[in-house]
Design a protein around this motif. Structure first.
Motif, PDB file in Angstrom:
ATOM      1  N   PRO A  89       0.825  -1.216   0.000  1.00 20.39           N
ATOM      2  CA  PRO A  89       0.000   0.000   0.000  1.00 20.39           C
ATOM      3  C   PRO A  89       0.856   1.263   0.000  1.00 20.39           C
ATOM      4  CG  PRO A  89      -0.032  -1.041   2.161  1.00 20.39           C
ATOM      5  CD  PRO A  89       0.726  -1.961   1.245  1.00 20.39           C
ATOM      6  N   LEU A  90       0.310   2.308  -0.561  1.00 21.00           N
ATOM      7  CA  LEU A  90       0.984   3.615  -0.597  1.00 21.00           C
ATOM      8  C   LEU A  90       0.535   4.473   0.569  1.00 21.00           C
ATOM      9  CD1 LEU A  90       0.477   4.384  -4.389  1.00 21.00           C
ATOM     10  CD2 LEU A  90       2.483   3.368  -3.312  1.00 21.00           C
ATOM     11  N   ALA A  91       1.358   5.437   0.940  1.00 19.42           N
ATOM     12  CA  ALA A  91       0.985   6.380   2.000  1.00 19.42           C
ATOM     13  C   ALA A  91       0.092   7.486   1.459  1.00 19.42           C
ATOM     14  CB  ALA A  91       2.233   6.978   2.634  1.00 19.42           C
ATOM     15  N   VAL A  92       0.268   7.805   0.172  1.00 19.81           N
ATOM     16  CA  VAL A  92      -0.502   8.860  -0.490  1.00 19.81           C
ATOM     17  C   VAL A  92      -1.129   8.256  -1.746  1.00 19.81           C
ATOM     18  CG1 VAL A  92      -0.341  11.121  -1.596  1.00 19.81           C
ATOM     19  CG2 VAL A  92       1.117  10.598   0.360  1.00 19.81           C
ATOM     20  N   PRO A  93      -2.396   8.554  -2.034  1.00 19.81           N
ATOM     21  CA  PRO A  93      -3.033   7.979  -3.216  1.00 19.81           C
ATOM     22  C   PRO A  93      -2.387   8.461  -4.504  1.00 19.81           C
ATOM     23  CG  PRO A  93      -4.506   9.557  -2.152  1.00 19.81           C
ATOM     24  CD  PRO A  93      -3.307   9.406  -1.285  1.00 19.81           C
ATOM     25  N   THR A  94      -2.404   7.599  -5.528  1.00 19.16           N
ATOM     26  CA  THR A  94      -1.832   7.962  -6.829  1.00 19.16           C
ATOM     27  C   THR A  94      -2.688   8.993  -7.553  1.00 19.16           C
ATOM     28  OG1 THR A  94      -2.957   6.112  -7.893  1.00 19.16           O
ATOM     29  CG2 THR A  94      -0.704   5.730  -7.128  1.00 19.16           C
TER      30      THR A  94
END
Length: 134
Positions: free
Chosen positions: A35-40
């Motif tokens: 998972p990413l910390a900030v959305p793409t």
């Protein structure tokens, strides 16, 4: 058509809201293995809010339509008076199907009110939960 929209409009709108928002948020926050910390997608919250707002308005329209249908069918099946006539009218209603539209309208009021509430909670959760921290 008004009876069907009042009965199923809220459900369909909420289903589209859930499927569209879940797909967008899932892919924007978890495009690969981790998972990413900030959305793409930078405007993900705005897009999700827009979808939710449209769904909420459709749910409200379905509830209003169901309510108007329920009020319009208020006197349906009320021709008979007295105990004997009411009993006979009850059997006649079963045989002829009187009351179907009133039942459908009332079911639409209950279902639509439920989906207005569910859609509202879904929309509020956009601002209570961070985009990628679940």
């Amino acid at each position: 058509m008004a009876l069907w929209f009042g009965l199923a409009g809220g459900f369909v709108a909420w289903s589209v809201q859930t499927l569209a928002n879940l797909s967008l948020a899932s892919h924007a926050c978890y495009p690969r293995l981790f998972p990413l910390a900030v959305p793409t997608v930078g405007a993900m919250r705005g897009i999700v809010f827009g979808v939710s707002l449209v769904a909420f308005v459709v749910c409200l329209a379905a509830a209003a339509t169901a309510w108007r249908s329920w009020i319009a069918t208020r006197d349906e099946g009320q021709e008979a008076t007295g105990a004997g006539k009411a009993h006979a009218a009850g059997h006649a209603a079963l045989e002829t199907g009187e009351g179907r539209t009133r039942f459908m309208a009332l079911a639409g009021v209950i279902a639509s009110a439920t989906f207005v509430l569910v859609s509202l909670v879904h929309t509020i959760s956009i601002f209570l939960v961070g985009p990628c921290n679940g």
